[in-house]
Design an enzyme around this catalytic site. Structure first.
Site, PDB file in Angstrom:
ATOM      1  CD  GLU A  73      -1.184  -2.334   2.206  1.00  0.00           C
ATOM      2  OE1 GLU A  73       0.038  -2.592   2.020  1.00  0.00           O
ATOM      3  OE2 GLU A  73      -1.891  -2.972   3.005  1.00  0.00           O
ATOM      4  CB  THR A 104      17.833 -38.912   3.160  1.00  0.00           C
ATOM      5  OG1 THR A 104      16.583 -39.594   3.177  1.00  0.00           O
ATOM      6  CG2 THR A 104      18.036 -38.282   1.801  1.00  0.00           C
TER       7      THR A 104
HETATM    8  C1  AOF Z   1       4.004  -7.226   4.132  1.00  0.00           C
HETATM    9  N1  AOF Z   1       3.804  -6.594   2.970  1.00  0.00           N
HETATM   10  O1  AOF Z   1       2.538  -5.387   1.590  1.00  0.00           O
HETATM   11  C2  AOF Z   1       1.609  -6.053   3.634  1.00  0.00           C
HETATM   12  C3  AOF Z   1       1.817  -6.752   4.847  1.00  0.00           C
HETATM   13  O2  AOF Z   1       7.121  -7.134   9.533  1.00  0.00           O
HETATM   14  P1  AOF Z   1       6.330  -6.050   8.911  1.00  0.00           P
HETATM   15  O3  AOF Z   1       6.256  -4.833   9.728  1.00  0.00           O
HETATM   16  O4  AOF Z   1       6.780  -5.773   7.505  1.00  0.00           O
HETATM   17  O5  AOF Z   1       4.804  -6.533   8.840  1.00  0.00           O
HETATM   18  C4  AOF Z   1       4.465  -7.699   8.186  1.00  0.00           C
HETATM   19  C5  AOF Z   1       2.962  -7.958   8.332  1.00  0.00           C
HETATM   20  O6  AOF Z   1       2.185  -6.895   7.789  1.00  0.00           O
HETATM   21  C6  AOF Z   1       2.523  -9.196   7.574  1.00  0.00           C
HETATM   22  O7  AOF Z   1       2.678 -10.329   8.337  1.00  0.00           O
HETATM   23  C7  AOF Z   1       1.062  -8.902   7.294  1.00  0.00           C
HETATM   24  O8  AOF Z   1       0.269  -9.282   8.396  1.00  0.00           O
HETATM   25  C8  AOF Z   1       1.000  -7.378   7.166  1.00  0.00           C
HETATM   26  N2  AOF Z   1       0.833  -6.868   5.784  1.00  0.00           N
HETATM   27  N3  AOF Z   1       3.041  -7.308   5.042  1.00  0.00           N
HETATM   28  O9  AOF Z   1       5.081  -7.764   4.338  1.00  0.00           O
HETATM   29  C9  AOF Z   1       2.655  -5.966   2.677  1.00  0.00           C
HETATM   30  N4  AOF Z   1       0.450  -5.428   3.359  1.00  0.00           N
HETATM   31 ZN    ZN Z   2       1.079  -2.881   6.024  1.00  0.00          ZN
END
Ligand code: AOF
Ligand code: ZN
Length: 368
Positions: free
Chosen positions: A59, A202
């Site tokens: 976003e 393995t």
């Molecule tokens: C993403 N990319 O475009 C969106 C996400 O570790 P952070 O702060 O980057 O947050 C990750 C979390 O944010 C992810 O697990 C999900 O719940 C939310 N959305 N995350 O990496 C994105 N929109």
């Molecule tokens: Zn986000």
């Protein structure tokens, strides 16, 4: 967004956002997310996607690309905008601050901390529509969503066998069951995994390198971390010790504990490559989310079956599967299957399984 035409239009935009999402890295702890900003005429005015852990979310990437005023725009995003301060700020607030008037998303965020973006947007006066192209987005994010919902890595169990389900001949030879197209497919799957798991049996029998390689044997850009289950020592000369990623070893007695530790380390996709005892242990424990079965048009007969004990003693206990994909690969066939909905991991009792070191069962060959 209420007429069938408008619905079809927003669905098309969501599918486009999904294709943007696929440009981001498939491995690692973060989901692949895509976002488009659309004006009232339905034109895309900016696109964004998540480029990998630690970078701006889709976003924010789209808002940055737009550069200017987002007032009155619709954001079409594949995952519910997050509501948390993780490595980056909450996207729900970023969209509110930018002045978008509508947010359309496909799948709700399953994260305990990150969910709630939809409410925050609604509270801020933004129209929110959920569930557009949800099935497509769920499928696209299948492994990440499974990991996020179950708080353990998504597990794919792979084996290659003859049509009669044998993974090796009576003398133990197992290279090669399948042809090059199937083997190349396996390498692509390795590159899409965060970790690759084998048993010590393995390692000792096949001395696999467990790298993801291309047609010419070259290392692919993304390499899974090698994980060995079992108590026997990995020889100093094992090819595995040359793997570009750090080797991890667990004794293999508690698969849940091993998966939890891998999850804590950021691993979301585990690719289990043998042998039969390890594969059986994951399936018996209800921990196999997906099976990749490469079938070669050969018959071997004999005792070296692809799977060992599953804790099934009668037909009513059979592991029911749904086939999600069936495709020819050269002369071989790939079957992708998942547990049938009624027999998901959550619904299964924990099955006691013997230690994961192959004894009678052979080590399956590990290169498909
Ligand atoms: C993403 N990319 O475009 C969106 C996400 O570790 P952070 O702060 O980057 O947050 C990750 C979390 O944010 C992810 O697990 C999900 O719940 C939310 N959305 N995350 O990496 C994105 N929109
Ligand atoms: Zn986000």
């Amino acid at each position: 967004m209420t007429t069938p035409e408008q619905h079809a239009q927003v669905e098309k935009l969501m599918l486009h956002a999904l294709s943007l999402a696929s440009r981001g890295p498939v491995t690692g702890g973060n989901p692949q997310v895509g976002c488009v900003l659309v004006n009232d005429a339905g034109d895309i005015v900016a696109e964004g996607w998540h480029h990998g852990a630690g970078t701006p979310h889709a976003e924010v990437d789209a808002l940055t690309t737009l550069g200017g005023d987002a007032a009155g725009l619709t954001a079409v995003v594949t995952l519910e905008p997050c509501n948390h301060h993780g490595r980056t700020g909450p996207c729900a607030q970023a969209l509110l601050d930018a002045g978008v008037s509508r947010v359309v998303y496909a799948v709700s965020d399953p994260g305990a901390n990150s969910a709630g973006g939809a409410e925050r947007l609604r509270a801020g006066g933004v129209e929110v529509i959920a569930g557009i192209a949800q099935a497509e987005a769920e499928e696209f994010l299948h492994s990440w969503l499974t990991a996020a919902r179950l708080q353990r890595p998504h597990v794919t169990v792979k084996w290659a066998s003859t049509l009669d389900g044998r993974a090796a001949a009576a003398d133990g030879t197992s290279q090669w069951i399948t042809g090059t197209a199937a083997r190349q497919h396996v390498h692509e799957q390795r590159a899409r995994a965060d970790a690759i798991v084998v048993g010590t049996g393995t390692v000792l029998a096949d001395d696999p390198s467990l790298t993801a390689r291309g047609d010419a044997g070259e290392l692919l850009e993304s390499q899974p971390q090698p994980v060995v289950l079992g108590r026997r020592e990995i020889p100093a000369a094992a090819k595995l010790r040359q793997h570009p990623e750090q080797l991890r070893q667990f004794d293999g007695r508690d698969l849940n504990a091993a998966l939890s530790e891998l999850f804590e380390a950021g691993i979301r996709r585990v690719f289990v490559e043998g042998g039969p005892t390890i594969a059986s242990a994951f399936i018996a424990a209800g921990l196999a989310d997906e099976l990749l079965i490469y079938l070669a048009p050969k018959l071997l007969g004999g005792p070296k079956v692809a799977l060992g004990e599953l804790g099934v003693t009668t037909m009513a206990e059979a592991k029911d599967l749904s086939i999600t994909e069936l495709r020819p690969l050269g002369n071989d066939v790939l079957i992708v299957a998942r547990p049938a909905p009624s027999k998901t991991a959550a619904a299964q009792p924990a099955v006691q399984h013997p230690a994961t070191e192959p004894t009678v069962a052979p080590a399956t060959e590990t290169e498909a």
